[in-house]
Design a protein around this motif. Sequence first.
Motif, PDB file in Angstrom:
ATOM      1  N   ILE A  93       7.573 -14.915   4.698  1.00  0.00           N
ATOM      2  CA  ILE A  93       7.818 -13.759   3.833  1.00  0.00           C
ATOM      3  C   ILE A  93       6.858 -12.618   4.134  1.00  0.00           C
ATOM      4  CG2 ILE A  93       7.534 -12.953   1.449  1.00  0.00           C
ATOM      5  CD1 ILE A  93       8.724 -15.651   0.557  1.00  0.00           C
ATOM      6  N   GLU A  96       7.527 -10.851   7.515  1.00  0.00           N
ATOM      7  CA  GLU A  96       8.696  -9.961   7.437  1.00  0.00           C
ATOM      8  C   GLU A  96       8.315  -8.685   6.681  1.00  0.00           C
ATOM      9  OE1 GLU A  96      11.512  -9.641   8.652  1.00  0.00           O
ATOM     10  OE2 GLU A  96      12.503  -8.216   7.303  1.00  0.00           O
ATOM     11  N   LEU A  97       7.561  -8.870   5.609  1.00  0.00           N
ATOM     12  CA  LEU A  97       7.083  -7.741   4.812  1.00  0.00           C
ATOM     13  C   LEU A  97       6.233  -6.805   5.667  1.00  0.00           C
ATOM     14  CD1 LEU A  97       6.833  -6.590   1.949  1.00  0.00           C
ATOM     15  CD2 LEU A  97       4.973  -8.196   1.525  1.00  0.00           C
ATOM     16  N   GLU A 100       8.347  -4.732   8.048  1.00  0.00           N
ATOM     17  CA  GLU A 100       9.014  -3.598   7.396  1.00  0.00           C
ATOM     18  C   GLU A 100       8.021  -2.503   7.035  1.00  0.00           C
ATOM     19  OE1 GLU A 100      12.326  -3.749   5.198  1.00  0.00           O
ATOM     20  OE2 GLU A 100      12.829  -5.868   5.470  1.00  0.00           O
ATOM     21  N   PHE A 101       6.831  -2.926   6.681  1.00  0.00           N
ATOM     22  CA  PHE A 101       5.792  -1.954   6.332  1.00  0.00           C
ATOM     23  C   PHE A 101       5.412  -1.115   7.551  1.00  0.00           C
ATOM     24  CE2 PHE A 101       1.174  -1.180   5.068  1.00  0.00           C
ATOM     25  CZ  PHE A 101       1.500  -0.144   4.224  1.00  0.00           C
TER      26      PHE A 101
END
Lengths: 115, 115
Positions: A93, A96-97, A100-101
């Motif tokens: 998680i 992936e975060l 995207e950041f």
Amino acid sequence: MSNIELKVEGRIWINAGTINFVGDGKIHLLEKIKELGSLRKASLEMKMSYRQAWGQINKMNLVYNKPLVVLHRGGKDGGIAELTAFGEKIITIQKELHREFELFLDFQSKKIQNV
Amino acid sequence: MSNIELKVEGRIWINAGTINFVGDGKIHLLEKIKELGSLRKASLEMKMSYRQAWGQINKMNLVYNKPLVVLHRGGKDGGIAELTAFGEKIITIQKELHREFELFLDFQSKKIQNV
DNA sequence: CATCGTTATTCATTATTAAGCATAACGATA
DNA sequence: TATCGTTATGCTTAATAATGAATAACGATG
């Protein structure tokens, strides 16, 4: 306008309620634990004190009701540290975060060029 | 899954090259300067030492080649601190950035519910 | 049941950061 | 030219964080 480039940077983490749960540093530590099976070795590779590493894992395990790492002492190799399925999920998680950041930061950085 | 809610949080700032340029704290200070016309009063309202506030403004002005605040000493009121047009622009940029970041965080937080 | 390398935890020390004091410099105004 | 409240800056102290030494506890294995 200057010749120096302006760039948007930042940090993100996950809170459990109002308490810090995981961030990049802890995720890195979790990955090292998965790789090495030892909290001590993981802390050495990350050049942080065992004291601090243990404290982080301990806090992480207590803040939420599910442990991310199970620590065993004694035994053949002196002890082991193993990631739980939940720990693995949190790594996925957060990575992936993080991805995207990075996209967000790049996008915002482009917007503030030529100021 | 726990009853405690997981939430994505973070901080963002703007770098000039590799050096920190502005973040939320400095933006807040800039706004106070605009409102009060005095660095000393601004630092008092923000409950930070004048020493630190001056250091931040000084660094901000030097890092980029354009000053964000012009400080004058002496005169009728002892001195004044005034925001430049560039300073105002940076405030606007950072506030918009902050707004978009909040949206990003909310979106990411929703995605990690029910873990 | 002794060994071994790890986990568990305390505590003193060091390093880093922030706060606060002190004081000079300034210049419009009266 | 004396005053006043601000800006300008160094320096000392305080607060906070990180480090590392020291040592107990553990338990599979031989």
